[in-house]
Design an enzyme around this catalytic site. Sequence first.
Site, PDB file in Angstrom:
ATOM      1  N   GLU A  40       0.943  -1.225   0.189  1.00  0.00           N
ATOM      2  CA  GLU A  40       0.069  -0.041  -0.016  1.00  0.00           C
ATOM      3  C   GLU A  40       0.668   1.356   0.074  1.00  0.00           C
ATOM      4  OE1 GLU A  40      -2.973   0.019  -0.367  1.00  0.00           O
ATOM      5  OE2 GLU A  40      -3.858  -2.172  -0.056  1.00  0.00           O
ATOM      6  N   ASP A  92      -4.598  -9.425  -8.478  1.00  0.00           N
ATOM      7  CA  ASP A  92      -4.793  -8.673  -9.442  1.00  0.00           C
ATOM      8  C   ASP A  92      -3.505  -7.666 -10.264  1.00  0.00           C
ATOM      9  OD1 ASP A  92      -4.578  -7.238  -7.140  1.00  0.00           O
ATOM     10  OD2 ASP A  92      -6.565  -6.504  -7.173  1.00  0.00           O
ATOM     11  N   GLU A 123     -19.237  -5.343  -4.321  1.00  0.00           N
ATOM     12  CA  GLU A 123     -17.917  -5.731  -4.466  1.00  0.00           C
ATOM     13  C   GLU A 123     -17.728  -7.232  -4.896  1.00  0.00           C
ATOM     14  OE1 GLU A 123     -15.553  -4.207  -3.431  1.00  0.00           O
ATOM     15  OE2 GLU A 123     -13.966  -5.425  -2.519  1.00  0.00           O
ATOM     16  N   GLU A 129     -12.045   0.081 -10.521  1.00  0.00           N
ATOM     17  CA  GLU A 129     -11.888  -0.818 -11.702  1.00  0.00           C
ATOM     18  C   GLU A 129     -12.859  -0.940 -12.874  1.00  0.00           C
ATOM     19  OE1 GLU A 129     -12.177  -1.644  -8.436  1.00  0.00           O
ATOM     20  OE2 GLU A 129      -9.797  -2.065  -7.946  1.00  0.00           O
TER      21      GLU A 129
HETATM   22  C1  DMJ Z   1      -6.330   0.203  -5.525  1.00  0.00           C
HETATM   23  O1  DMJ Z   1      -5.724   0.624  -4.224  1.00  0.00           O
HETATM   24  C2  DMJ Z   1      -5.386  -0.484  -6.344  1.00  0.00           C
HETATM   25  O2  DMJ Z   1      -5.934  -0.339  -7.791  1.00  0.00           O
HETATM   26  C3  DMJ Z   1      -5.097  -1.797  -6.163  1.00  0.00           C
HETATM   27  O3  DMJ Z   1      -4.305  -2.416  -7.080  1.00  0.00           O
HETATM   28  C4  DMJ Z   1      -6.118  -2.562  -5.833  1.00  0.00           C
HETATM   29  N1  DMJ Z   1      -7.374  -2.051  -5.766  1.00  0.00           N
HETATM   30  C5  DMJ Z   1      -7.256  -0.911  -5.016  1.00  0.00           C
HETATM   31  C6  DMJ Z   1      -8.981  -0.128  -5.563  1.00  0.00           C
HETATM   32  O4  DMJ Z   1      -9.843  -0.881  -5.473  1.00  0.00           O
END
Ligand code: DMJ
Length: 615
Positions: A145, A276, A425, A507
């Site tokens: 993060e 992801d 979600e 997204e």
């Molecule tokens: C974001 O902090 C980034 O896109 C991360 O890769 C995964 N998802 C959150 C937002 O949904």
Amino acid sequence: MISLPLSPRHRPALRILVYAGLTSLVLWLLLHLSFDKSTPWTGFPDAERSPIPPEEWENRAERVKEAFLHAYHGYEKYAMPMDELRPVSNKGMNSYNGWGVTAFDSLDTMLLMELKEEYTRALEVVKAANFTMTRQNRGFVPFFETTIRYLGGLLSAYALTNDTLLLRRAEELADALDPVFETPHGLPAFSVNPISGEYDKNNVGILAELGSFQVEYTYLAKASGKKKYYDRVKNLNDFFHRTNFTVSRGMLPTRWNLQTGLPRDRNKVSVGAQADSTHEYLLKQYLLTGKTDKRNLESYLRTTTYILTNLLYLTPQRGLLYVTDTTFPTYDDPAGVPSHTFEHLSCFLPGLLALGAHTLPLNNLESVGLDYTSLGDGPLYNGTSQFYKALKDFDLKQLHLWAAEGIAQTCWLTYADQPCGLGPEEVLMLTEPARHWDAAAKKWVPQSRSYLWTDAMRKWKKGGARGPIPGVSPKRPAPWTEEDRAAGKPNERDYHVSKAGYLLRPETVESFYLLWRTTGDVKWRTRGWAIFEAVERETRTNGGYVTLKNVATSPTTKGDSMPSFFLAETLKYLYLLFKEDDPLPLDRWVFSTEAHAVPVFEWTDEEREGEGLIE
Ligand code: DMJ
């Protein structure tokens, strides 16, 4: 009744005329009442029916800018320099280190929107942050993060301004985080204490957290000229390059053991939570390095090939195309079990596929020195060659684009189906019967003889196939309210909502933005506008914007949080979606997973190997 004065000689002719008329009517009705017809259905809000003039799109971009200002001013007033705003109680909270994550994460959005005053004030937060100190988590800083939100924000703002203060701060932050790589295989641990240099000793590594620093660290190496940052990326790539992906069929698995460097038992492959962005960075790293980092391109092709052949399904009634995950019951068992969950987080995938189809020579990979079918060869990818063979006669670019459009449509429908117009979600798709998308796509090709499959693929390649493509042709929303539920009305949505919250995530609009820029199809803009209107209607408070607890009602219960990615990503992508000009062309800029744009650069082989950089 009117009787026609026909002679007996004319009666048979009349009968034929009536039969022909009735048959045509039935055929016409059949054609026009079918959902899967190729002409677009135009029942979506405002859209697709009448063209919207450029000035109106500019107005809409301004509306998004106003929304950003409302959110950011709320943050400044009630929360800064804490991390994030609680928009119901109008208080601040520290979620990521307490250095002011919303200010950092918003820097490049402000620059794009030309918000000089807010930017100048945010710079004060950037200057004041002490990266070696946090009062949270016993002094431990989460690597993933912190990288995507803080480091990404600094680097993108540096790229847009050339202000060396930002680069210096980015280096200081990366140096404070660096002990996180001191695990046995050099994969980043979950968190680090920058003062003691101690890293979190939990052995479980999550894919998204292991590989989502490539873009930031590569750009940092290029911008600073310092090899040490690229070394971290190179080690990760070397590691992935020597790992055996036989069990996960060529795709990067989700959970790893940091001690052994092996995937864990009961592993899973997914493009959703915990996985992801590492998949996303395979393509983006290749693009960022001026298309020189071939190993990442190969991994991207292996990953998307597995996705296209194994993870895409169609729902039984509406034929919604979706991506899900698969769990391998034991380490030695190659047969995966799909969960059929479809996550909001996975809605970045259509945008990524569209970006790949736009930037890669998917139908001429030889031109970049790649033999597509040989990607499944060799002991590390044993048993996967069938997937490449299955796709080799497709028009691969078209196939990637169809998958992108079909999945993005499903993402959109999970919004449009809800009473509040915002998507949940996670949903659990109905599976009676489940159909693999590629198998259904093959059936779609008209076949007159059983051996014609290869011919049919050639037909596709030549663009000769006709008719609606499974999962891609236009589909209507199927609203289902609480009242409908109470009244026992059947749920025609083809899914159950398994996690009902709306978390202000980016997204879906991220994919709409990439699809709009790469295809020019205005429906992505108009759907984005419908989402923005729902965000305004359902989530705006006096202080900012809130998450929602349940999308099944309108209005609904509010959550007391405004994640920084709402400003960094959701509002940025919406703004860029509506802007008429393109300030960040996709051939010159790469968006990080947190939507921080950094410029593409050319890298020689030597530089890529770390030579020519300062030790
Ligand atoms: C974001 O902090 C980034 O896109 C991360 O890769 C995964 N998802 C959150 C937002 O949904």
